[in-house]
Motif scaffolding. Structure first.
Motif, PDB file in Angstrom:
ATOM      1  N   THR A 168      13.201 -15.644  15.883  1.00  0.00           N
ATOM      2  CA  THR A 168      14.477 -15.569  16.608  1.00  0.00           C
ATOM      3  C   THR A 168      15.668 -15.950  15.743  1.00  0.00           C
ATOM      4  OG1 THR A 168      14.215 -17.846  17.400  1.00  0.00           O
ATOM      5  CG2 THR A 168      13.357 -16.076  18.817  1.00  0.00           C
ATOM      6  N   GLU A 169      15.438 -16.275  14.481  1.00  0.00           N
ATOM      7  CA  GLU A 169      16.514 -16.719  13.602  1.00  0.00           C
ATOM      8  C   GLU A 169      16.805 -15.671  12.533  1.00  0.00           C
ATOM      9  OE1 GLU A 169      18.134 -19.333  14.369  1.00  0.00           O
ATOM     10  OE2 GLU A 169      16.752 -19.960  15.943  1.00  0.00           O
ATOM     11  N   PRO A 170      17.904 -14.939  12.653  1.00  0.00           N
ATOM     12  CA  PRO A 170      18.203 -13.880  11.672  1.00  0.00           C
ATOM     13  C   PRO A 170      18.305 -14.375  10.241  1.00  0.00           C
ATOM     14  CG  PRO A 170      19.633 -13.690  13.599  1.00  0.00           C
ATOM     15  CD  PRO A 170      18.896 -14.991  13.731  1.00  0.00           C
ATOM     16  N   GLU A 171      18.715 -15.635  10.048  1.00  0.00           N
ATOM     17  CA  GLU A 171      18.875 -16.138   8.688  1.00  0.00           C
ATOM     18  C   GLU A 171      17.549 -16.191   7.937  1.00  0.00           C
ATOM     19  OE1 GLU A 171      19.243 -19.878  11.391  1.00  0.00           O
ATOM     20  OE2 GLU A 171      19.740 -17.735  11.480  1.00  0.00           O
ATOM     21  N   ALA A 172      16.433 -16.132   8.661  1.00  0.00           N
ATOM     22  CA  ALA A 172      15.126 -16.116   7.990  1.00  0.00           C
ATOM     23  C   ALA A 172      15.008 -14.928   7.039  1.00  0.00           C
ATOM     24  CB  ALA A 172      14.000 -16.075   9.024  1.00  0.00           C
ATOM     25  N   ALA A 173      15.663 -13.820   7.381  1.00  0.00           N
ATOM     26  CA  ALA A 173      15.584 -12.624   6.530  1.00  0.00           C
ATOM     27  C   ALA A 173      16.089 -12.895   5.125  1.00  0.00           C
ATOM     28  CB  ALA A 173      16.378 -11.488   7.165  1.00  0.00           C
ATOM     29  N   TYR A 174      17.084 -13.771   5.018  1.00  0.00           N
ATOM     30  CA  TYR A 174      17.698 -14.037   3.713  1.00  0.00           C
ATOM     31  C   TYR A 174      16.923 -15.093   2.922  1.00  0.00           C
ATOM     32  CZ  TYR A 174      21.280 -11.231   5.823  1.00  0.00           C
ATOM     33  OH  TYR A 174      21.931 -10.189   6.444  1.00  0.00           O
ATOM     34  N   GLU A 175      15.856 -15.606   3.523  1.00  0.00           N
ATOM     35  CA  GLU A 175      14.953 -16.526   2.825  1.00  0.00           C
ATOM     36  C   GLU A 175      13.730 -15.794   2.282  1.00  0.00           C
ATOM     37  OE1 GLU A 175      15.608 -19.634   2.185  1.00  0.00           O
ATOM     38  OE2 GLU A 175      17.454 -19.730   3.375  1.00  0.00           O
ATOM     39  N   ALA A 176      13.649 -14.485   2.520  1.00  0.00           N
ATOM     40  CA  ALA A 176      12.503 -13.706   2.062  1.00  0.00           C
ATOM     41  C   ALA A 176      12.477 -13.609   0.533  1.00  0.00           C
ATOM     42  CB  ALA A 176      12.541 -12.308   2.676  1.00  0.00           C
ATOM     43  N   VAL A 177      11.306 -13.364  -0.004  1.00  0.00           N
ATOM     44  CA  VAL A 177      11.139 -13.067  -1.424  1.00  0.00           C
ATOM     45  C   VAL A 177      11.482 -11.590  -1.618  1.00  0.00           C
ATOM     46  CG1 VAL A 177       9.483 -12.913  -3.322  1.00  0.00           C
ATOM     47  CG2 VAL A 177       9.347 -14.815  -1.682  1.00  0.00           C
ATOM     48  N   THR A 178      12.466 -11.304  -2.452  1.00  0.00           N
ATOM     49  CA  THR A 178      12.912  -9.924  -2.640  1.00  0.00           C
ATOM     50  C   THR A 178      13.044  -9.595  -4.119  1.00  0.00           C
ATOM     51  OG1 THR A 178      15.255 -10.550  -2.544  1.00  0.00           O
ATOM     52  CG2 THR A 178      14.200  -9.936  -0.461  1.00  0.00           C
ATOM     53  N   GLY A 179      13.121  -8.313  -4.409  1.00  0.00           N
ATOM     54  CA  GLY A 179      13.329  -7.899  -5.792  1.00  0.00           C
ATOM     55  C   GLY A 179      13.214  -6.398  -5.935  1.00  0.00           C
ATOM     56  N   THR A 180      13.413  -5.927  -7.153  1.00  0.00           N
ATOM     57  CA  THR A 180      13.282  -4.506  -7.468  1.00  0.00           C
ATOM     58  C   THR A 180      12.438  -4.345  -8.721  1.00  0.00           C
ATOM     59  OG1 THR A 180      15.301  -4.456  -8.804  1.00  0.00           O
ATOM     60  CG2 THR A 180      15.534  -3.966  -6.453  1.00  0.00           C
ATOM     61  N   THR A 181      11.785  -3.207  -8.818  1.00  0.00           N
ATOM     62  CA  THR A 181      10.944  -2.878  -9.964  1.00  0.00           C
ATOM     63  C   THR A 181      11.240  -1.441 -10.373  1.00  0.00           C
ATOM     64  OG1 THR A 181       9.192  -4.308  -9.074  1.00  0.00           O
ATOM     65  CG2 THR A 181       8.574  -2.754 -10.816  1.00  0.00           C
ATOM     66  N   ASP A 182      11.333  -1.192 -11.668  1.00  0.00           N
ATOM     67  CA  ASP A 182      11.533   0.173 -12.146  1.00  0.00           C
ATOM     68  C   ASP A 182      10.418   1.072 -11.625  1.00  0.00           C
ATOM     69  OD1 ASP A 182      12.814  -0.604 -15.481  1.00  0.00           O
ATOM     70  OD2 ASP A 182      13.797  -0.554 -13.520  1.00  0.00           O
ATOM     71  N   ARG A 183      10.801   2.229 -11.108  1.00  0.00           N
ATOM     72  CA  ARG A 183       9.810   3.158 -10.540  1.00  0.00           C
ATOM     73  C   ARG A 183       8.773   3.567 -11.593  1.00  0.00           C
ATOM     74  NH1 ARG A 183      10.267   6.835  -6.019  1.00  0.00           N
ATOM     75  NH2 ARG A 183       8.216   7.772  -5.761  1.00  0.00           N
ATOM     76  N   SER A 184       9.215   3.708 -12.831  1.00  0.00           N
ATOM     77  CA  SER A 184       8.300   4.122 -13.888  1.00  0.00           C
ATOM     78  C   SER A 184       7.240   3.071 -14.195  1.00  0.00           C
ATOM     79  CB  SER A 184       9.076   4.447 -15.162  1.00  0.00           C
ATOM     80  OG  SER A 184       9.756   3.285 -15.652  1.00  0.00           O
ATOM     81  N   ALA A 185       7.481   1.827 -13.764  1.00  0.00           N
ATOM     82  CA  ALA A 185       6.551   0.732 -14.030  1.00  0.00           C
ATOM     83  C   ALA A 185       5.569   0.517 -12.884  1.00  0.00           C
ATOM     84  CB  ALA A 185       7.322  -0.557 -14.303  1.00  0.00           C
ATOM     85  N   VAL A 186       5.539   1.425 -11.917  1.00  0.00           N
ATOM     86  CA  VAL A 186       4.687   1.268 -10.741  1.00  0.00           C
ATOM     87  C   VAL A 186       3.880   2.543 -10.521  1.00  0.00           C
ATOM     88  CG1 VAL A 186       4.619   0.850  -8.261  1.00  0.00           C
ATOM     89  CG2 VAL A 186       6.365  -0.275  -9.653  1.00  0.00           C
ATOM     90  N   GLU A 187       2.542   2.396 -10.486  1.00  0.00           N
ATOM     91  CA  GLU A 187       1.710   3.556 -10.144  1.00  0.00           C
ATOM     92  C   GLU A 187       0.890   3.332  -8.886  1.00  0.00           C
ATOM     93  OE1 GLU A 187      -1.819   4.130 -10.522  1.00  0.00           O
ATOM     94  OE2 GLU A 187      -2.316   2.080 -11.104  1.00  0.00           O
ATOM     95  N   ALA A 188       0.857   2.098  -8.387  1.00  0.00           N
ATOM     96  CA  ALA A 188       0.184   1.812  -7.119  1.00  0.00           C
ATOM     97  C   ALA A 188       0.803   0.564  -6.501  1.00  0.00           C
ATOM     98  CB  ALA A 188      -1.321   1.620  -7.313  1.00  0.00           C
ATOM     99  N   ILE A 189       0.946   0.587  -5.182  1.00  0.00           N
ATOM    100  CA  ILE A 189       1.504  -0.542  -4.439  1.00  0.00           C
ATOM    101  C   ILE A 189       0.627  -0.790  -3.221  1.00  0.00           C
ATOM    102  CG2 ILE A 189       3.514  -1.489  -3.244  1.00  0.00           C
ATOM    103  CD1 ILE A 189       5.205   0.680  -4.635  1.00  0.00           C
ATOM    104  N   ALA A 190       0.293  -2.039  -2.975  1.00  0.00           N
ATOM    105  CA  ALA A 190      -0.452  -2.413  -1.774  1.00  0.00           C
ATOM    106  C   ALA A 190       0.345  -3.436  -0.986  1.00  0.00           C
ATOM    107  CB  ALA A 190      -1.814  -2.992  -2.135  1.00  0.00           C
ATOM    108  N   LEU A 191       0.462  -3.204   0.313  1.00  0.00           N
ATOM    109  CA  LEU A 191       1.020  -4.175   1.238  1.00  0.00           C
ATOM    110  C   LEU A 191      -0.137  -4.638   2.114  1.00  0.00           C
ATOM    111  CD1 LEU A 191       3.203  -1.694   0.847  1.00  0.00           C
ATOM    112  CD2 LEU A 191       4.553  -3.066   2.448  1.00  0.00           C
ATOM    113  N   LEU A 247      -1.496   1.497   1.207  1.00  0.00           N
ATOM    114  CA  LEU A 247      -1.592   1.810  -0.211  1.00  0.00           C
ATOM    115  C   LEU A 247      -0.662   2.984  -0.519  1.00  0.00           C
ATOM    116  CD1 LEU A 247      -2.918   1.650  -3.042  1.00  0.00           C
ATOM    117  CD2 LEU A 247      -4.614   3.293  -2.198  1.00  0.00           C
ATOM    118  N   LEU A 248       0.238   2.775  -1.478  1.00  0.00           N
ATOM    119  CA  LEU A 248       1.085   3.841  -2.000  1.00  0.00           C
ATOM    120  C   LEU A 248       0.635   4.078  -3.430  1.00  0.00           C
ATOM    121  CD1 LEU A 248       3.006   1.566  -0.342  1.00  0.00           C
ATOM    122  CD2 LEU A 248       4.614   3.457  -0.501  1.00  0.00           C
ATOM    123  N   GLN A 249       0.335   5.340  -3.747  1.00  0.00           N
ATOM    124  CA  GLN A 249      -0.264   5.628  -5.050  1.00  0.00           C
ATOM    125  C   GLN A 249       0.247   6.936  -5.596  1.00  0.00           C
ATOM    126  OE1 GLN A 249      -4.523   5.952  -4.840  1.00  0.00           O
ATOM    127  NE2 GLN A 249      -4.815   5.758  -7.041  1.00  0.00           N
TER     128      GLN A 249
END
Length: 251
Positions: A168-191, A247-249
């Motif tokens: 119920t606290e919107p500010e929690a979103a800004y406490e998340a772990v975030t970042g970006t990665t070059d697309r060329s450096a990624v060939e598979a992603i798992a959530l 899985l994104l591959q």
């Protein structure tokens, strides 16, 4: 990227087997949510709704901006979703109650040249580079609590020095772990929700093995392996859990 997913309720849930995980994917995004199951001991959450309801509402609010290619940061999308869900039941529920239903969040969004990620609580995002290097984006703050009693969890949920979840606290979103990665450096992603990431985090298999199982045998095979471990485990804690994987591959 090719996207494959699975979401499965814990096998020991009594009918009806409600899955408190949720998977949502689109052409350029994926997310998993893992609702926090209510404790076995009765706790007054102040809310008339179930954990599964909260998870569904959060996914619904996130779907529109993701599908319409909003340019807003993932943190803003999540904060807006939490705000909208809070408003939708503020008239019937005590949304100030610290035991309100809550959920983890893991999201990725694909761009032409990079990949965004957001992780809130214990649903990690795992990426593998073309050279095989594995990077784990995780939020381990709940594991750093002094103990896991109901009182400690209540006191430190969505609090500085504690841990953060979507509730119920919107500010929690800004406490998340975030970042970006070059697309060329990624060939598979798992959530993964923690019912699936326990293959590594509970049962000790390396992250690169987890990615190998996913990319060569598929998400269902990973869950089957987890369930075998679950059935044979003598470790303390929850024997089974809802388990979800996306899985994104590929390019």
């Amino acid at each position: 990227m090719e996207i494959r997913s699975i979401s499965e309720a814990a096998p020991d849930r009594r009918p009806p087997a409600v899955n408190e995980d949720l998977v949502l994917t689109g052409p350029d995004f994926a997310l998993v949510l893992d609702g926090a199951s209510a404790p076995r001991v009765y706790v007054d959450s102040g809310c008339r709704h179930t954990v599964a309801w909260l998870v569904m509402q959060l996914a619904t609010q996130l779907a529109t901006p993701l599908l319409t290619h909003s340019g807003a940061p993932l943190t803003d999308l999540l904060a807006d979703a939490i705000t909208a869900v809070r408003s939708s039941h503020a008239g019937t529920c005590d949304v100030t109650n610290p035991d309100s239903p809550s959920s983890t969040v893991a999201m990725v969004r694909l761009h032409t040249d990079h990949v965004e990620h957001l992780v809130l609580a214990d649903s990690p995002v795992v990426m593998r580079a073309p050279d095989g290097h594995v990077t784990v984006h995780s939020d381990d703050r709940i594991d750093l609590l002094p103990d896991r009693t109901l009182e400690t969890v209540r006191r430190l949920r969505n609090q500085p020095g504690g841990f953060w979840v979507a509730s119920t606290e919107p500010e929690a979103a800004y406490e998340a772990v975030t970042g970006t990665t070059d697309r060329s450096a990624v060939e598979a992603i798992a959530l993964l929700t923690d019912g699936a990431s326990r293959y590594t985090e509970r049962y000790g298999h390396p992250w690169d093995e987890l990615l190998e199982v996913l990319t060569t045998e598929g998400p269902r095979r990973l869950i089957e392996r987890v369930r075998r471990h679950d059935a044979e485990s003598t470790l303390s804690g929850k024997q089974y859990d809802d388990a979800s994987v996306v899985l994104l591959q590929g390019p």
